[in-house]
Design a protein around this motif. Sequence first.
Motif, short mmCIF file in Angstrom:
data_model
loop_
_atom_site.label_atom_id
_atom_site.label_comp_id
_atom_site.label_asym_id
_atom_site.label_seq_id
_atom_site.Cartn_x
_atom_site.Cartn_y
_atom_site.Cartn_z
N HIS A 105 18.13 -17.91 6.64
CA HIS A 105 17.88 -17.35 7.96
C HIS A 105 16.84 -16.22 7.91
O HIS A 105 15.95 -16.14 8.77
N VAL A 106 16.93 -15.36 6.90
CA VAL A 106 16.07 -14.18 6.86
C VAL A 106 14.72 -14.50 6.22
O VAL A 106 13.66 -14.13 6.76
N PHE A 107 14.75 -15.22 5.08
CA PHE A 107 13.52 -15.45 4.33
C PHE A 107 12.95 -16.86 4.51
O PHE A 107 11.81 -17.11 4.12
N GLY A 108 13.77 -17.76 5.05
CA GLY A 108 13.27 -19.10 5.29
C GLY A 108 13.31 -19.99 4.09
O GLY A 108 12.74 -21.10 4.13
N PHE A 109 13.95 -19.56 2.97
CA PHE A 109 14.03 -20.38 1.76
C PHE A 109 15.41 -21.05 1.70
O PHE A 109 16.43 -20.41 1.93
N GLU B 291 19.96 -16.14 3.28
CA GLU B 291 18.64 -16.26 2.66
C GLU B 291 17.76 -17.22 3.45
O GLU B 291 16.57 -16.97 3.67
#
Length: 772
Positions: free
Chosen positions: A296-300, A294
């Motif tokens: 890595h992909v969304f930055g959250f 999460e």
Amino acid sequence: MSQTSSMKLLGARNMSCIVERMEWNNKMDLIAYGTEKGEVVIQRLNWQKIVTFPTPGEDVRVRSLSWQMDETLLAVGYSNGKVALLDAESETIISGLIYEDDIKKVYFSKAINAQENLGTYTCNAKDKHRRFLPKLQPLTNIDPCLKTLDQKSFPKGSPCFLVVIMRSGKVHLLLLGALQAGSIDLTQHILHPEQFDVYDVRLNGDFNAIYALLRDGQELKMLHFHNQVLQECMAPMLELATHCAHILETKNYINDTQQCLTEAWETVQLEMDNKLTKYANSQPYGLISAHFLELHVFGFATLEVEEFLTLSEKGFKKVANSVDLSLSNLQGLVFKQLNGSAVNMFYFLNTIAGFGRMSHFFESLISPDVANEAMRACGAFVLKVHELQRTIDTLVYDMKLFHAWMIFTILRLSHQEIPDDLVLTEEENIAMADFLCSMEPELDDRSDDEDDVEPLSDTPPPARSKFNLERVGQYLDNAYLTQPYTRDPSQLWEEMVAENECLNDCKLFVPHDKNLSLVQQRDKMFNAIDAVFHKPTESISGSFKLSSAVICNDLPPMEPGEGLEDREFVTCSYYVNEASRSDMLACTISWQEAMILEVSRAGDGLVRCTRIQLEPGMFSPAHEDFYNLRFVDLQFYNESSLSILAQSTSAVSGMRPHSFFIQFSLSAARNQCTQHQMGPLVKLKDATVTHSIHDVVDGAAFKGLDGLCDMLAVSGSRKVATVLSDRKRKMTIFEMEIEEEEDDTEMSQASFLEISKESVLAGVADSEKPEA
């Protein structure tokens, strides 16, 4: 006697403990002795201690000592079945063997003369593998104290046999201390195994037969066993034994490298445990991978991840550098040491397989099919090493990528400037996502019914995947791989093998079992290598044929519960006479009688026997001081002299008991010998005449010694003699063959009964000095 007519006292010392065995080196002024504590001490002629080797265990006794001819190597046999090869020069334990029975005696044979024994088979370019194979790098990471006996190099020097005699009657022969060159069980060749004892077993001077001096019931026998394989295959055996030593050294190097790998891997895990694994263990299984994906992909970032990332950039770089350094050490061990030793092993096994094709020389020693199978097992080990190397390389790449991503994320979340070199490419982002997904693989070992059942609160959590480090760690466990190496689509050979399963069963190709760990593959290779060397052991052991049994004398029956000190009066010594091509054996057959056998090796089958006694004969001169003696010990001084240690059997009231050192001339007694023909059964006790040593003209020279002496050690090449006295606590050293003008204590019929006390340690009472 001319050459050995005198001896001079060099010194005497009271030892700190009881000395049970002692042996002189034939070339250097070194004497080795074993103590009651199980220690082995090596010292010089001037009493300077060189090294003390500790006991290998509690309540372990030293049974036997033997120096390798013209070398600093000492073989030691212990009561717990261990045989250790000790190097006095390097002060180290070279190698060791472990047997299940008590040791009777160990000894090195004379050196095998290669020019004399090679025959039609010529072994040239010795150690030619050094031309082709790079030298293995030393393992600096391993602690020498952690090495066990069987993890050292094997001795160099003149080729010879190491013979190990067990109290049970089994005899083991080793060539170069490495190749198991046959064994024999003496109890299979006697009539009364219930009354059996072995005194000595010796290889003859031509290395094609052995002599065994033993008790069979109430008879003292010398059994002669001929061995056709030893006679015909000595040259090929030397070649095979050399390669066997190289293989065993390589096996030990692989074991040491395996230990270094384990230590390096534990260091990697320790570095990870400092920060990363502690966080992983605090989270439920599966959440770490989900949270990192999460992030890595969304930055959250979740609250837990933000707390974990509170580590500063410098702190995380320090952890990353430590892990990278540990993984780099692991890479070096696999790529250099482990891969290099595996290649060396394959070279040696390939050479042995080539020997197996020369059936004219090696048919009795090597089975070609077994040698080829060992090569295939070694090839499989090489493939497993390469597999581990690729796995480590993948882990190193993933960890570097993970560390870079973590630093990038820390900088991004803290709103710091991000360097361009930390920005991941599209390919690296995909690889990072795959790595995060594989950090916690799905648990597929549960059934569908279990998925519907609510897990109990006390159910143990699944095994934690520590950032996928177990991909490497599983190779170092003695268990099947839990995550086998995935097939690389770019490897055409792997594709071909996958499509054609018959290639796995083909003997021409090396098998690659992807389910075995590195430890399992190593053990499988070692078992295949051990099978290669079963053939020479079986061939040589089966070739021992009893050719003659010589009955030396009658013995009293062995009473139940009777100790060795109550009945043991058989002591013996052996000497190879190269000048006359004969083997000489001297042994006591009773407390007052001894027998000297000289077996010819010229092919005529003659045995010369000289039977002597300490008691006076009919025409012995009147000299009561030298009568009433019994044997204590005897050893060959050289081919023409026998050194004897004797004790008085009756002492005058008020006078201390005493001992005598007797130098007996074998050449002077040759006229009293009888000749016999070796046959299936030779009864010497009925065909020999006993002569008193007092009746042999110029045959015996006496030297009186103070007190009761217990043991003797002589060396004709070093011209020294040592006796133990005072219940084996006092060691006295004499120099032999002293010129008349330098002689202080001449040996004669009128020699004194007390030795000089000048060099004895303080505290020993002075005794009466000899008359001039």
